[in-house]
Design a protein around this motif. Structure first.
Motif, short mmCIF file in Angstrom:
data_model
loop_
_atom_site.label_atom_id
_atom_site.label_comp_id
_atom_site.label_asym_id
_atom_site.label_seq_id
_atom_site.Cartn_x
_atom_site.Cartn_y
_atom_site.Cartn_z
N GLY A 1 8.61 -9.94 -8.78
CA GLY A 1 7.73 -10.39 -7.71
C GLY A 1 6.26 -10.18 -8.06
O GLY A 1 5.92 -9.65 -9.13
N SER A 2 5.38 -10.58 -7.14
CA SER A 2 3.94 -10.51 -7.41
C SER A 2 3.36 -9.13 -7.18
O SER A 2 2.32 -8.79 -7.75
CB SER A 2 3.19 -11.52 -6.54
OG SER A 2 3.25 -11.14 -5.17
N GLY A 3 4.00 -8.31 -6.33
CA GLY A 3 3.45 -6.99 -6.01
C GLY A 3 2.14 -7.05 -5.26
O GLY A 3 1.38 -6.08 -5.23
N GLU A 4 1.85 -8.19 -4.61
CA GLU A 4 0.56 -8.37 -3.93
C GLU A 4 0.53 -7.70 -2.58
O GLU A 4 1.53 -7.67 -1.85
CB GLU A 4 0.27 -9.86 -3.75
CG GLU A 4 -0.05 -10.60 -5.02
CD GLU A 4 -0.29 -12.07 -4.75
OE1 GLU A 4 -0.95 -12.38 -3.73
OE2 GLU A 4 0.18 -12.91 -5.53
N LYS A 5 -0.62 -7.20 -2.25
CA LYS A 5 -0.85 -6.53 -0.97
C LYS A 5 -0.44 -7.38 0.22
O LYS A 5 0.16 -6.90 1.18
CB LYS A 5 -2.34 -6.17 -0.89
CG LYS A 5 -2.81 -5.50 0.37
CD LYS A 5 -4.31 -5.26 0.25
CE LYS A 5 -4.87 -4.60 1.49
NZ LYS A 5 -6.33 -4.39 1.36
#
Length: 668
Positions: free
Chosen positions: A165-169
């Motif tokens: 996954g992107s691991g974005e906030k």
């Protein structure tokens, strides 16, 4: 109009691809959208900057995405808000690529790129946060609710890592900024991919790698500013940048170039350094923090034309102590990866950079002290007096910039916005004019208005309450409150109130609740903004009053909003340190500081606020400005020329009858 060009319409790759996209997406081709797309394509090919105003409903996203996908070189799209960035990446681009991705000349690869702190850090997640708070949470009851939330964020980050996954906030479970900081790092705190044991899995590094492979990169104004203006490499090489929501660019670049300093941060930095730096340097930094506390306590809040001697001395002490502290960190071996060491040294380096800038006393910067509150201590802030020079020298000379927004023409032309971003009115070229010889130091640009599909004179009324007294410093008076109640009553709710202060919004909400109890009145602060917006949309008999957060970005089409109330012309506060400094500088340079700074700021916000009313072809309503200066002052013409061309009136009876008719037809 049909999505397909007629036989008499000249064909072009941009026009044909746009027509195919609109047809596949089930839409209708719009003249303004075609005009915009062709102008964007020409700007990219000719390497001439472009300012294009595209009103609400024009479809400006497709207007720049189609030529961007067809352009030979990499294009960066920078947005001001996360909402638009999310819309582009999650909706607009995937749908567009599905529609035209296989057409000749289309490069459909794209990536999203944000600052490092917007991604979870696997080192921090797995090894803890080695700062002055000690080892991070290991059990659910270690820090109560915060501990549980951070553990939840850690589990989410591990799931993201497992699933690539992107691991974005923005994709994380709901959290506060404080909680997110426990699972993320800044670029200074980062160990670097080569040293970090989790570098191959790093979300931020993966995002950069994907961006390197992509033709189109979607990012934000702040990252663009850090990369181009501050010279910190964050974005892969690119040819052209499309700046959406460009009316916010100057504010975002300024924000990215603003530094803050407060005593507790100096003390915290000193404590972290004590674990790693040699000698007495960390103790000297702690002593300098005490001197800074005393100096701030003696200084008056506000802008410093001349920095008080005690404060100047304290800043010099902190700067010198921070410099010595950086030198006191022992040399690390290349193969060592000590997060605590790296983050402590990074914090001291950042402190040195900030205090060196504050102690320099440069005329190019503005320094001020904020007032402390119960929640926030006093802070020293420093910001650039202007950013147009840096933007011209470090962005516009190297890249082709396409800037677009629904509000770029202030006072009826592009000059105010163009000047603010570093383009000169004398460099403007006519659309379709030959490119000619490129001359050093000249940045040719074109400005076009793609128009709007809305019929503003038939859909909207601009009402200026000329009979009211001018607004005073003490907030809303009885005449303004009576006017608000009468307008809301005529509209039977369905009203959005945009106020210059939280106190004014709360005062108006309290009065409307008291006198119109059958309506639901919401005020900013009653709940989170998304929740208030949902309630507002769900019930037409609702009023929503608020401040700056509602002036821009709130999209409420339909019967929900038939009345927009603006309590006063939104000039910047006279004591705003940066705005007042910029206004004075414009006066000193021989210009009109009030018009160049204060009136331009007000025109932009007024246009954004008025733009909340008409969002679709079916919308009807009134923008009511309760400040008579819009009708009586000399600068009123400049401000009105910045607004959509609604039918104007100063007659309160005409407006109330129009609102009552609208409310009656809607209820029926």
């Amino acid at each position: 109009m049909s999505a397909e060009p007629s036989e008499s319409t000249p064909s072009s790759p941009v026009r044909d691809t746009l027509a195919a996209a609109v047809s596949a997406l089930g839409g209708q081709q719009r003249d303004g959208q075609v005009t915009m797309a062709e102008a964007v394509a020409a700007a990219m090919t000719d390497r001439r900057h472009l300012l294009v105003q595209a009103g609400t409903g024009t479809g400006k996203s497709l207007g720049y995405l189609v030529p961007a996908l067809l352009h030979d070189d990499r294009v960066v799209v920078a947005t001001a808000t996360l909402a638009l960035q999310h819309q582009l990446v999650e909706r607009d681009l995937p749908r567009l690529i599905e529609a035209v991705g296989t057409r000749p000349g289309v490069d459909s690869s794209f990536a999203v790129l944000k600052g490092r702190s917007n991604y979870a850090c696997l080192h921090r997640v797995r090894e803890g946060a080695p700062d002055d708070q000690g080892e991070l949470i290991r059990s659910e009851d270690a820090l109560g609710a915060m501990g549980k939330k951070v553990l939840e964020l850690r589990e989410w980050a591990e799931e993201q890592a497992s699933a690539s996954g992107s691991g974005e906030k923005d994709a994380a479970p709901r959290h506060t900024e404080k909680e997110w900081r426990q699972v993320s790092v800044s670029h200074r705190e980062c160990l670097g991919a080569a040293k970090c044991p989790f570098g191959e899995e790093c979300f931020a590094e993966r995002a950069k790698e994907k961006a390197q492979r992509s033709h189109l990169i979607v990012t934000n104004h702040s990252l663009l500013a850090i990369d181009a203006v501050e010279g910190v490499p964050m974005i892969p090489d690119y040819d052209t940048v499309v700046i959406d929501e460009a009316h916010e660019l100057v504010a975002r670049v300024t924000q990215a170039a603003t530094d803050e300093l407060w005593v507790a941060e100096v003390e915290r930095t000193a404590r972290r350094a004590m674990r790693h730096a040699d000698g007495e340097a960390p103790n000297d930094l702690a002593d300098a923090a005490d001197a800074l506390r005393d100096a701030i306590a003696e200084a008056r809040p506000g802008r410093f034309d001349v920095v008080p001697e005690e404060l100047a001395d304290a800043l010099t002490l902190v700067r010198d102590a921070a410099r010595a502290c950086v030198s006191a960190f022992p040399k690390q071996k290349a193969d060592e990866a000590d997060a605590a060491f790296t983050q402590a040294k990074g914090a001291v380096q950042e402190l040195f950079a900030t205090t060196e800038r504050m102690a320099a006393g440069s005329d190019a910067d503005v320094l001020w002290l904020t007032e402390g509150t119960d929640r926030l201590p006093p802070r020293l802030c420093i910001a650039p007096l202007q950013v147009w020079g840096q933007m011209r020298d470090k962005l516009l000379t190297d890249k082709t910039a396409v800037m677009t927004s629904a509000t770029l023409m202030l006072g009826g032309d592009f000059n105010s916005v163009a000047t603010g971003v570093g383009l000169k009115p004398t460099e403007r070229a006519e659309p379709g004019s030959p490119v000619g010889e490129v001359r050093e130091g000249v940045e040719p640009w074109i400005g076009i208005d793609a128009g709007s599909p809305f019929d503003y004179p038939r859909q909207g009324i601009l009402y200026v309450a000329r009979h009211l007294p001018p607004p005073g410093r003490d907030g809303l008076g009885s005449a303004q409150l009576d006017e608000i109640v009468e307008l809301v009553d005529a509209a039977d709710g369905r009203a959005l109130g945009l106020f210059s202060s939280r106190r004014a919004a709360e005062t108006a909400a309290e009065e409307v609740r008291r006198r119109l109890p059958h309506l639901t009145t919401l005020a900013q602060g009653d709940a989170q903004l998304p929740e208030l917006a949902r309630q507002f949309v769900a019930d037409p008999y609702t009023i929503l009053f608020g401040t700056l957060g509602l002036w821009q970005g709130l999209d409420v089409p339909g019967d929900t909003c038939q009345l927009v109330i603006i309590d006063r012309i939104p000039f910047p506060r006279p004591d705003d340190p940066l705005m007042s400094a910029r206004q004075r500088a414009a006066d000193k340079a021989g210009g009109n500081g009030f018009m160049q700074v204060a009136a331009t700021h007000a025109a932009l916000l007024l246009a954004q606020g008025a733009g909340r009313l008409i969002r679709t072809h079916a919308d009807r309503g009134v923008v009511a400005v309760l400040d008579p200066r819009l009708a009586t002052a000399r600068y009123g013409g400049f401000l009105k020329a910045s607004l959509p061309a609604m039918w104007p009136t100063t007659d309160p009876q005409v407006v109330r009858k129009a609102l009552a008719r609208l409310a009656g037809s809607t209820s029926a």
